[in-house]
Design an enzyme around this catalytic site. Structure first.
Site, PDB file in Angstrom:
ATOM      1  N   CYS A 275       6.866  -6.507   6.822  1.00  0.00           N
ATOM      2  CA  CYS A 275       7.974  -5.965   7.610  1.00  0.00           C
ATOM      3  C   CYS A 275       8.416  -7.005   8.626  1.00  0.00           C
ATOM      4  CB  CYS A 275       7.536  -4.679   8.323  1.00  0.00           C
ATOM      5  SG  CYS A 275       8.876  -3.874   9.245  1.00  0.00           S
TER       6      CYS A 275
ATOM      7  N   CYS B  93       3.493   8.683   1.053  1.00  0.00           N
ATOM      8  CA  CYS B  93       4.059   7.715   2.002  1.00  0.00           C
ATOM      9  C   CYS B  93       4.311   6.425   1.230  1.00  0.00           C
ATOM     10  CB  CYS B  93       3.082   7.503   3.157  1.00  0.00           C
ATOM     11  SG  CYS B  93       3.694   6.406   4.446  1.00  0.00           S
TER      12      CYS B  93
ATOM     13  N   CYS C  56       2.048  -2.196  15.385  1.00  0.00           N
ATOM     14  CA  CYS C  56       2.005  -1.802  13.974  1.00  0.00           C
ATOM     15  C   CYS C  56       1.364  -2.915  13.134  1.00  0.00           C
ATOM     16  CB  CYS C  56       3.415  -1.516  13.470  1.00  0.00           C
ATOM     17  SG  CYS C  56       3.517  -1.191  11.694  1.00  0.00           S
TER      18      CYS C  56
ATOM     19  N   CYS D  49      -0.495   6.360  10.353  1.00  0.00           N
ATOM     20  CA  CYS D  49       0.756   5.743  10.784  1.00  0.00           C
ATOM     21  C   CYS D  49       0.493   4.424  11.509  1.00  0.00           C
ATOM     22  CB  CYS D  49       1.510   6.695  11.709  1.00  0.00           C
ATOM     23  SG  CYS D  49       2.112   8.184  10.898  1.00  0.00           S
TER      24      CYS D  49
ATOM     25  N   GLU E  98       0.833  -1.189   0.000  1.00  0.00           N
ATOM     26  CA  GLU E  98       0.000   0.000   0.000  1.00  0.00           C
ATOM     27  C   GLU E  98       0.874   1.248   0.000  1.00  0.00           C
ATOM     28  OE1 GLU E  98      -3.906  -1.661   2.455  1.00  0.00           O
ATOM     29  OE2 GLU E  98      -2.480  -0.348   3.461  1.00  0.00           O
TER      30      GLU E  98
ATOM     31  N   CYS F 170       7.221  -4.692  15.285  1.00  0.00           N
ATOM     32  CA  CYS F 170       6.712  -3.737  16.277  1.00  0.00           C
ATOM     33  C   CYS F 170       5.287  -4.138  16.640  1.00  0.00           C
ATOM     34  CB  CYS F 170       6.758  -2.314  15.713  1.00  0.00           C
ATOM     35  SG  CYS F 170       8.429  -1.773  15.281  1.00  0.00           S
TER      36      CYS F 170
END
Length: 353
Positions: free
Chosen positions: A108, A101, A115, A331, A88, A112
């Site tokens: 990933c 962005c 996230c 975010c 995305e 985290c």
């Protein structure tokens, strides 16, 4: 290799029997006018057909779905890659700029805990061309919908840019020199990959750096950001000092505010000690909800109090305006699960797929 993986020499090699000005028409079409070779009516039809038949001239991304916020100022796009992985990117229009962005990986590996991308896991790195094609497509959208030029790039989408350093830096070179976006308007956000910070320090391009900190002691940070166990705060701080010594640029810390977890006066004091040492700016981000993180973001009055405490401690701090919560584009929310309920009927430019 696909279209935006091609450098100047590779593209010239594909049209070596054509006059030099044909290369200029194609290259400027891509990077100045955001037009594909098949759309360039200044090219002979036979050449357009020839280029369309070449695998090297194919696109890497296929647009699957587009979501708009109600104010039409934030657009999230879901792309499918050639291997069916998905990414995305988010395009945001402000009064004085248009920012994209960008994703640098499919998924990933940093893990985290708060996230959505980290919760989904890691699949693979993106190529330079897959990164650049996000820029190309967003440039078209910015022109056609916002009526303005894409001006700022933030590597804050899916993935850890420092873990895919070579492709990201190669892409930034083209963003700067070919798309004409100033390196000072390009930001890399990292969770604290110290070797990558040091490599960025030695880059000739003045790229801005943001560090997703979220906690200012190793015990708490390692629980929130597991890579901290490999690159603890002391090592990150030394890498940031090296970056400052080479680049002489201000560092930003990103701090996702989590209710009762990292929003206390003690947290502010620990953060202030690090921020003052590095003369860093702090961006406070009210935590956005994600599927596998059960704790809410801090209430706005707590966020404002935290900001005020940092100011009292001589730290430059601001509260980031959240953009895109409505479409899970804020975010920490990027994953690849698009919600049909949020799909907008806003007009779109002609597709290029």
């Amino acid at each position: 290799m696909t279209l935006f993986d091609l450098g100047r020499s590779e593209l010239k090699g594909l049209i070596e029997n054509e006059p030099r000005y044909r290369f200029d028409q194609i290259w400027n079409g891509l990077y100045k006018n955001y037009s594909l070779p098949s759309e360039l009516t200044t090219l002979p039809k036979a050449l357009r057909e020839h280029l369309s038949s070449l695998g090297e001239m194919s696109l890497a991304l296929s647009e699957k779905e587009v979501l708009f916020t109600d104010d039409k100022k934030t657009i999230k796009t879901l792309y499918s890659l050639s291997d069916s992985r998905e990414i995305e990117s988010v395009l945001m229009a402000y009064s004085d700029r248009v920012t994209l962005c960008v994703s640098s990986q499919a998924g990933c590996a940093m893990g985290c805990v708060f996230c959505a991308t980290g919760q989904a896991g890691f699949f693979r790195h993106l190529t330079k061309g897959e990164i650049l094609e996000q820029i190309f497509r967003a440039s078209r959208t910015s022109r056609d919908i916002f009526g303005g030029r894409l001006s700022n790039i933030v590597f804050m989408g899916m993935g850890e840019p420092m873990a895919n350093y070579d492709a990201v830096i190669d892409a930034i070179g083209a963003i700067n020199f070919e798309f004409g976006i100033s390196a000072r308007h390009i930001t890399i956000s990292t969770v604290g990959i110290a070797p990558g910070i040091r490599r960025l320090a030695d880059s000739p391009m003045p790229i801005s750096l943001a560090v997703s900190l979220h906690a200012a002691n190793d015990e708490k940070r390692s629980k929130l950001v597991p890579i901290n166990s490999r690159y603890p705060l002391g090592e990150i701080i030394e890498a940031l000092k090296y970056y400052q010594s080479k680049q002489n640029r201000r560092i930003s810390f990103e701090w996702a505010m989590m209710d009762g977890i990292n929003d206390s006066p003690a947290d502010a004091f620990e953060l202030a000690e690090i921020a003052r040492e590095l003369s860093a700016h702090v961006n406070l981000i009210p935590l956005n909800p994600t599927p596998l993180w059960p704790y809410p973001g801090s209430p706005i009055e707590i966020v404002e109090g935290f900001r005020n405490r940092l100011l009292e401690l001589d730290v430059n701090a601001t509260i980031r305006q959240n953009r895109g919560n409505q479409i899970a584009a804020a975010c920490g929310q990027l994953t690849t699960q698009m919600s049909p309920r949020k799909r907008s009927s806003s007009p779109r430019p002609d597709p290029i797929d």
